[in-house]
Design a protein around this motif. Structure first.
Motif, PDB file in Angstrom:
ATOM      1  N   PRO A 155       0.836  -1.206   0.000  1.00  9.86           N
ATOM      2  CA  PRO A 155       0.000   0.000   0.000  1.00  9.86           C
ATOM      3  C   PRO A 155       0.871   1.255   0.000  1.00  9.86           C
ATOM      4  O   PRO A 155       1.964   1.263   0.578  1.00  9.86           O
ATOM      5  CB  PRO A 155      -0.777  -0.119   1.312  1.00  9.86           C
ATOM      6  CG  PRO A 155       0.139  -0.889   2.215  1.00  9.86           C
ATOM      7  CD  PRO A 155       0.851  -1.870   1.319  1.00  9.86           C
ATOM      8  N   LEU A 156       0.375   2.309  -0.625  1.00 10.32           N
ATOM      9  CA  LEU A 156       1.059   3.595  -0.534  1.00 10.32           C
ATOM     10  C   LEU A 156       0.782   4.251   0.809  1.00 10.32           C
ATOM     11  O   LEU A 156       1.578   5.049   1.304  1.00 10.32           O
ATOM     12  CB  LEU A 156       0.612   4.527  -1.667  1.00 10.32           C
ATOM     13  CG  LEU A 156       0.942   4.086  -3.096  1.00 10.32           C
ATOM     14  CD1 LEU A 156       0.470   5.141  -4.086  1.00 10.32           C
ATOM     15  CD2 LEU A 156       2.428   3.827  -3.264  1.00 10.32           C
ATOM     16  N   THR A 157      -0.368   3.934   1.399  1.00  9.93           N
ATOM     17  CA  THR A 157      -0.754   4.498   2.692  1.00  9.93           C
ATOM     18  C   THR A 157      -1.784   3.603   3.351  1.00  9.93           C
ATOM     19  O   THR A 157      -2.479   2.849   2.670  1.00  9.93           O
ATOM     20  CB  THR A 157      -1.337   5.914   2.531  1.00  9.93           C
ATOM     21  OG1 THR A 157      -1.657   6.455   3.825  1.00  9.93           O
ATOM     22  CG2 THR A 157      -2.607   5.894   1.694  1.00  9.93           C
ATOM     23  N   LEU A 158      -1.885   3.695   4.684  1.00 13.44           N
ATOM     24  CA  LEU A 158      -2.974   3.048   5.416  1.00 13.44           C
ATOM     25  C   LEU A 158      -3.817   4.095   6.136  1.00 13.44           C
ATOM     26  O   LEU A 158      -4.573   3.772   7.053  1.00 13.44           O
ATOM     27  CB  LEU A 158      -2.421   2.027   6.407  1.00 13.44           C
ATOM     28  CG  LEU A 158      -1.776   0.788   5.776  1.00 13.44           C
ATOM     29  CD1 LEU A 158      -1.191  -0.128   6.846  1.00 13.44           C
ATOM     30  CD2 LEU A 158      -2.784   0.020   4.916  1.00 13.44           C
ATOM     31  N   ASP A 159      -3.702   5.338   5.697  1.00 16.81           N
ATOM     32  CA  ASP A 159      -4.518   6.437   6.213  1.00 16.81           C
ATOM     33  C   ASP A 159      -5.704   6.629   5.282  1.00 16.81           C
ATOM     34  O   ASP A 159      -5.522   6.978   4.105  1.00 16.81           O
ATOM     35  CB  ASP A 159      -3.675   7.716   6.256  1.00 16.81           C
ATOM     36  CG  ASP A 159      -4.422   8.911   6.838  1.00 16.81           C
ATOM     37  OD1 ASP A 159      -5.665   8.872   6.922  1.00 16.81           O
ATOM     38  OD2 ASP A 159      -3.756   9.901   7.197  1.00 16.81           O
TER      39      ASP A 159
END
Length: 551
Positions: A45-49
């Protein structure tokens, strides 16, 4: 806003969508599976936000760790639609269902023309670490997502219908006036007008609820172990190696049937791992298409095929030479024989695209581009352009590292060379930098796939081509006042037929002006082990993991 690297899309034709075959023996190789545990390949993933999700890989995990007021589920009714080759297919439709909310409220039209939704929250919803979710958490999550310092490009796309969001994002106010806490378990959301797809937008991660206490106590590293409310909890994430989700047995919509999902992020041949019994699902690459369709091969009995709402395209940055000239864009579009590429290179595994909106969008028939392959016309257009005798260097930027551009991109570059005598250089950029620079408009020309966030043509046409999204999502910097007006009308048109007509008018104009060269529509092509049950194909490219069972 689920961008997908075209290298990933073509290398693995299916992006985790499918259903198990109920007949035939498992493929050869040791089983090694554990009931309740699903083993699957997956992307980093690029982010988990949730506020920052813009790519398919991040969406895959975030949508299982977090929840919003409403969610998307498989519809009880199947949907039949016609593919570009004229064949008909049937897949599961999609529906909006309450999630953190008790029910989906009816919209109330206010005297000033605004529309209010009054959401009553469930009182049995708890963050993974045990704290009960209240209306204050909902308001905080919306205001955090739209805060300028959060730097969310998705928030403007999916939340800007809400009164006060644009003011908040531009720093003019500190709160979002359209989101109000009525009591501990009631929140009202007021939007500027009767936007038809507003509830669909609330299913996107940007509208999901996050834990204020966790974020404020650990603002820099909270995403290493995010405290959501979803059907799965993040157990561990090792970049480039593994991401593990565990089932939330106290999930308010019912405990998932899987106790654990192990995503292998290390790459390599997932089909080989599948045949060796090391994984339970695998996408099928181009080299194996004929094999998995061969009835004599055991893999054919575990094959899943279904269309997906996605479009792969070449984007031309209209703010950079030579693509500020419509004739260059049209010439390069007409020089590509995508039908031949799909037949010869992709062996008919994926449908060629002649439209932006993919087939299967409910209630909408995509228009067909008039810029079809015509080498003579392509040369004529290029000769009339202002760059005919002074073409600047052309660079096609793609996401990824260490891999080839892929056979489709290579075939297109060869066609530009052969038909237009143009040399196109390939530049490959690491994924995180690629998507960051893409938003900044740094690339002259790029390849991407766009996966639908919800089954509505506005998710393609409005979000990708309205000039108001030129920073947030309109990477080609396309701008046309006539198209903006059509999209503005379609956004609030309740009559399905009239709405479809408005979108078709807009798409016709966009295709002719060629900010995109669409070339493939998505398709699920996967193999799934027979002991995996409930792995239902989805039009959006992701399975609904909480309904899957491994026996």
């Amino acid at each position: 806003m689920r961008l997908l690297s075209i290298v990933a899309l073509v290398a693995v034709i299916a992006a985790a969508c499918g259903s198990p075959n109920q007949s035939g023996a498992p493929t050869s190789g040791p089983q090694g599976h554990t009931p309740g545990v699903l083993r699957s390949p997956g992307p980093d993933p690029l982010t988990l936000d949730p506020a920052l999700v813009t790519d398919a890989g991040s969406h895959l995990y975030v949508s299982n760790i977090f929840d919003g007021l409403v969610t998307m589920v498989p519809s009880d009714q199947d949907v039949e639609f016609t593919l570009p080759d004229g064949t008909k297919t049937t897949v599961k439709g999609l529906a909006i269902a309450p999630d953190l909310a008790v029910a989906i409220p009816d919209p109330v039209v206010n005297p000033d023309g605004t529309v209010t939704y009054l959401f009553e929250l469930r009182q049995d919803v708890f963050f993974h670490l045990g704290r009960q979710v209240t209306a204050k958490d909902v308001k905080y999550s919306f205001e955090r997502a739209t805060a300028p310092e959060t730097l969310s490009t998705a928030a403007e796309l999916y939340l800007s219908d809400i009164v006060g969001v644009k003011d908040k994002m531009r720093g003019r106010t500190r709160t979002v006036d359209g989101v109000k806490v009525i009591d501990d378990f009631t929140v009202s959301i007021t939007i500027a007008g009767p936007t038809v797809d507003f509830l669909w937008k609330l299913t996107y991660p940007t509208a999901m609820v996050v834990d204020r206490e966790q974020i404020e106590s650990n603002p820099r590293t909270w995403t290493r172990l995010p405290n959501g409310t979803g059907p799965f909890k993040l157990e561990t994430y090792q970049q480039g190696r593994q991401l593990v989700l565990t089932g939330n047995q106290n999930y308010h919509l019912g405990a998932p049937k899987l106790s654990r999902i192990e995503f292998n992020l290390s790459g390599g041949s997932t089909l080989t791992a599948y045949e060796n019994g090391e994984t339970d699902v695998s996408g099928v690459g181009i080299a194996d298409v004929e094999r998995v369709h061969d009835p004599s091969d055991p893999l054919s009995r575990e094959l899943v095929e279904a269309p997906a709402l996605s479009t792969s395209y070449i984007g031309f940055n209209m703010s950079q030479p030579p693509f500020d000239d419509i004739l260059v864009r049209q010439a390069m579009t007409r020089a590509i024989d995508i039908d031949t590429i799909a037949r010869v290179v992709l062996k008919d595994a994926i449908s060629p695209a002649h439209s932006i909106v993919p087939p299967g969008m409910i209630g909408y028939t995509p228009v067909q581009s008039s810029l079809t392959y015509d080498a003579d016309k392509a040369r004529e257009l290029l000769a009339k352009s202002k760059y005919a005798n002074k073409m600047p260097p052309i660079v096609l930027t793609i996401s990824g590292q260490g891999a080839t551009a892929g056979p489709v991109i290579e075939a297109m570059i060869e066609m530009w060379r052969k038909e237009l005598s143009l040399t196109v250089k390939i530049e490959q950029v690491e994924s995180t930098s690629f998507f960051d620079n893409l938003k900044r408009g740094k690339y002259q020309m790029f390849s991407l796939g766009w996966v639908a966030d919800y089954p509505d043509p506005g998710d393609f046409l409005d979000l990708k081509f309205h000039s108001s999204h030129s920073v947030a999502n309109n990477e080609t910097r396309y701008s046309n006042p006539e198209v903006d007006a059509l999209l503005d009308q379609a956004r609030v048109e309740n009559d399905p037929q009239k709405r479809a007509e408005l979108y078709q008018q807009a798409e016709t104009i966009i295709l002719n002006e060629a900010p995109w060269l669409p070339f493939l529509h998505g398709k699920t092509l996967e193999v799934v082990k027979p002991y995996v049950k409930g792995y239902v194909p989805s039009l959006l490219g992701e399975p609904f993991y909480r309904f899957i069972e491994v026996i």
